[in-house]
Design a protein around this motif. Sequence first.
Motif, mmCIF file in Angstrom:
data_model
loop_
_atom_site.group_PDB
_atom_site.id
_atom_site.type_symbol
_atom_site.label_atom_id
_atom_site.label_comp_id
_atom_site.label_asym_id
_atom_site.label_seq_id
_atom_site.Cartn_x
_atom_site.Cartn_y
_atom_site.Cartn_z
ATOM 1 N N GLY A 1 -48.770 51.646 -30.932
ATOM 2 C CA GLY A 1 -49.110 52.933 -31.493
ATOM 3 C C GLY A 1 -48.875 54.123 -30.593
ATOM 4 O O GLY A 1 -49.394 55.213 -30.882
ATOM 5 N N TYR A 2 -48.106 53.947 -29.524
ATOM 6 C CA TYR A 2 -47.841 55.063 -28.613
ATOM 7 C C TYR A 2 -46.513 54.855 -27.898
ATOM 8 O O TYR A 2 -45.851 53.835 -28.070
ATOM 9 N N ASP A 3 -46.102 55.824 -27.094
ATOM 10 C CA ASP A 3 -44.845 55.804 -26.340
ATOM 11 C C ASP A 3 -45.003 54.856 -25.153
ATOM 12 O O ASP A 3 -45.632 55.192 -24.152
ATOM 13 N N THR A 4 -44.430 53.661 -25.255
ATOM 14 C CA THR A 4 -44.684 52.599 -24.287
ATOM 15 C C THR A 4 -43.601 52.503 -23.205
ATOM 16 O O THR A 4 -42.504 53.036 -23.352
ATOM 17 N N LYS A 5 -43.922 51.774 -22.145
ATOM 18 C CA LYS A 5 -42.963 51.273 -21.163
ATOM 19 C C LYS A 5 -43.314 49.815 -20.898
ATOM 20 O O LYS A 5 -44.456 49.394 -21.113
ATOM 21 N N LEU A 6 -42.335 49.060 -20.419
ATOM 22 C CA LEU A 6 -42.497 47.616 -20.270
ATOM 23 C C LEU A 6 -41.774 47.145 -19.015
ATOM 24 O O LEU A 6 -40.602 47.460 -18.827
ATOM 25 N N TYR A 7 -42.480 46.408 -18.144
ATOM 26 C CA TYR A 7 -41.877 45.913 -16.902
ATOM 27 C C TYR A 7 -42.106 44.404 -16.773
ATOM 28 O O TYR A 7 -43.072 43.862 -17.297
ATOM 29 N N VAL A 8 -41.209 43.748 -16.009
ATOM 30 C CA VAL A 8 -41.399 42.346 -15.635
ATOM 31 C C VAL A 8 -41.163 42.216 -14.135
ATOM 32 O O VAL A 8 -40.154 42.707 -13.602
ATOM 33 N N TYR A 9 -42.115 41.577 -13.439
ATOM 34 C CA TYR A 9 -41.985 41.246 -12.015
ATOM 35 C C TYR A 9 -42.038 39.731 -11.867
ATOM 36 O O TYR A 9 -42.509 39.024 -12.762
ATOM 37 N N ASP A 10 -41.598 39.211 -10.694
ATOM 38 C CA ASP A 10 -41.827 37.797 -10.423
ATOM 39 C C ASP A 10 -42.430 37.599 -9.040
ATOM 40 O O ASP A 10 -42.242 38.411 -8.137
ATOM 41 N N ASN A 11 -43.220 36.527 -8.930
ATOM 42 C CA ASN A 11 -43.872 36.112 -7.685
ATOM 43 C C ASN A 11 -44.191 37.294 -6.767
ATOM 44 O O ASN A 11 -43.602 37.454 -5.702
ATOM 45 N N PRO A 12 -45.154 38.130 -7.146
ATOM 46 C CA PRO A 12 -45.315 39.412 -6.463
ATOM 47 C C PRO A 12 -45.997 39.340 -5.118
ATOM 48 O O PRO A 12 -46.789 38.452 -4.834
ATOM 49 N N ASN A 13 -45.665 40.321 -4.288
ATOM 50 C CA ASN A 13 -46.459 40.686 -3.127
ATOM 51 C C ASN A 13 -47.093 42.017 -3.498
ATOM 52 O O ASN A 13 -46.384 42.986 -3.744
ATOM 53 N N ASP B 1 -37.894 51.301 -21.670
ATOM 54 C CA ASP B 1 -38.724 52.404 -22.136
ATOM 55 C C ASP B 1 -38.627 52.540 -23.658
ATOM 56 O O ASP B 1 -39.624 52.400 -24.356
ATOM 57 N N ASP B 2 -37.442 52.806 -24.190
ATOM 58 C CA ASP B 2 -37.317 53.252 -25.588
ATOM 59 C C ASP B 2 -36.337 52.435 -26.423
ATOM 60 O O ASP B 2 -35.516 52.987 -27.142
ATOM 61 N N ALA B 3 -36.414 51.112 -26.392
ATOM 62 C CA ALA B 3 -35.409 50.300 -27.088
ATOM 63 C C ALA B 3 -35.601 50.217 -28.589
ATOM 64 O O ALA B 3 -34.665 49.893 -29.308
ATOM 65 N N CYS B 4 -36.785 50.506 -29.110
ATOM 66 C CA CYS B 4 -37.017 50.275 -30.530
ATOM 67 C C CYS B 4 -37.980 51.299 -31.110
ATOM 68 O O CYS B 4 -38.582 52.095 -30.395
ATOM 69 N N SER B 5 -38.109 51.258 -32.429
ATOM 70 C CA SER B 5 -39.078 52.056 -33.176
ATOM 71 C C SER B 5 -39.997 51.108 -33.927
ATOM 72 O O SER B 5 -39.676 49.928 -34.125
ATOM 73 N N ASP B 6 -41.149 51.616 -34.377
ATOM 74 C CA ASP B 6 -42.028 50.767 -35.167
ATOM 75 C C ASP B 6 -41.547 50.712 -36.618
ATOM 76 O O ASP B 6 -40.556 51.348 -36.983
ATOM 77 N N SER B 7 -42.245 49.959 -37.456
ATOM 78 C CA SER B 7 -41.804 49.751 -38.829
ATOM 79 C C SER B 7 -41.902 51.016 -39.675
ATOM 80 O O SER B 7 -41.334 51.080 -40.767
ATOM 81 N N GLY C 1 -40.828 53.883 -38.408
ATOM 82 C CA GLY C 1 -39.772 54.738 -37.882
ATOM 83 C C GLY C 1 -40.166 55.558 -36.679
ATOM 84 O O GLY C 1 -39.381 56.390 -36.207
ATOM 85 N N ASN C 2 -41.380 55.363 -36.162
ATOM 86 C CA ASN C 2 -41.803 56.101 -34.975
ATOM 87 C C ASN C 2 -41.085 55.563 -33.744
ATOM 88 O O ASN C 2 -41.155 54.359 -33.471
ATOM 89 N N PRO C 3 -40.394 56.425 -32.984
ATOM 90 C CA PRO C 3 -39.555 55.954 -31.879
ATOM 91 C C PRO C 3 -40.340 55.768 -30.574
ATOM 92 O O PRO C 3 -41.561 55.887 -30.542
ATOM 93 N N PHE C 4 -39.577 55.447 -29.522
ATOM 94 C CA PHE C 4 -40.090 55.386 -28.151
ATOM 95 C C PHE C 4 -41.003 54.185 -27.917
ATOM 96 O O PHE C 4 -41.963 54.270 -27.154
ATOM 97 N N ARG C 5 -40.679 53.050 -28.531
ATOM 98 C CA ARG C 5 -41.360 51.794 -28.240
ATOM 99 C C ARG C 5 -40.433 50.930 -27.379
ATOM 100 O O ARG C 5 -39.228 51.138 -27.336
ATOM 101 N N SER C 6 -41.006 49.936 -26.727
ATOM 102 C CA SER C 6 -40.262 49.173 -25.718
ATOM 103 C C SER C 6 -39.981 47.743 -26.172
ATOM 104 O O SER C 6 -40.812 47.114 -26.823
ATOM 105 N N GLN C 7 -38.806 47.256 -25.764
ATOM 106 C CA GLN C 7 -38.427 45.877 -26.061
ATOM 107 C C GLN C 7 -37.420 45.400 -25.021
ATOM 108 O O GLN C 7 -36.509 46.132 -24.646
ATOM 109 N N LEU C 8 -37.590 44.170 -24.556
ATOM 110 C CA LEU C 8 -36.637 43.523 -23.656
ATOM 111 C C LEU C 8 -36.119 42.271 -24.354
ATOM 112 O O LEU C 8 -36.904 41.421 -24.767
ATOM 113 N N VAL C 9 -34.802 42.153 -24.476
ATOM 114 C CA VAL C 9 -34.175 41.018 -25.149
ATOM 115 C C VAL C 9 -33.318 40.250 -24.146
ATOM 116 O O VAL C 9 -32.467 40.826 -23.471
#
Length: 217
Positions: free
Chosen positions: A90-102, A113-119, A121-129
Amino acid sequence: MAALRLLSICSGAAVVTLGMASGALAEGGEDIANAVMINALPYMDTGDTSDNINDYDEVCPYSGSTAPDVVYSYTPAADESIIIDLCESGYDTKLYVYDNPNPPGGVFVACNDDACSDSQGNPFRSQLVGVALSAGTTYYIVVDGYGGSSGFYDLIIEPLTTGACCFPDGSCIETDNATCTGSGGEFQGDGTTCDEVVCVPCVECEDTEGEPICGPD
């Protein structure tokens, strides 16, 4: 949403089958040290970041986020590629992935940051494929917001599976469902191959009102 979306190119009809194994809707942890563990995929969860604090930020391509964030962890038993989806949030999202962190972060793997919109049509949602994961490595998935944005999020994580994809000209490629349908193809199902399906070409014709339609040759 673990969906098998079959689009009939020639008729324009669509059939959608939904199925999802979810976790115990728990909301993500405050930071990497307190990440909510994901035991298996597919996985879905919902939450609200408004009562969390800002711990992480990445450039993808914008930086300077002061938004609150939450964290999940996942350790795959075998090598796999996954889709991480915040499109129905329901908001302007960002999405990150880290591995084995310090701490405070880790090895940066992926960001969107902005790969997709919701159903709606609201933009600025996040998706990693197609995020490639290695067996036995722990990955940390951070749900964040652009700028100071926060609110309700809808997280879906599922394996990226491929199958045969037929196009109107009769050609075929093997790809994932989202890429296929987004390119105007008809997905033939997870695990199918171009060697085992027949892609029937379509031809342009007109209906009784003179409008162009697509139908089998």
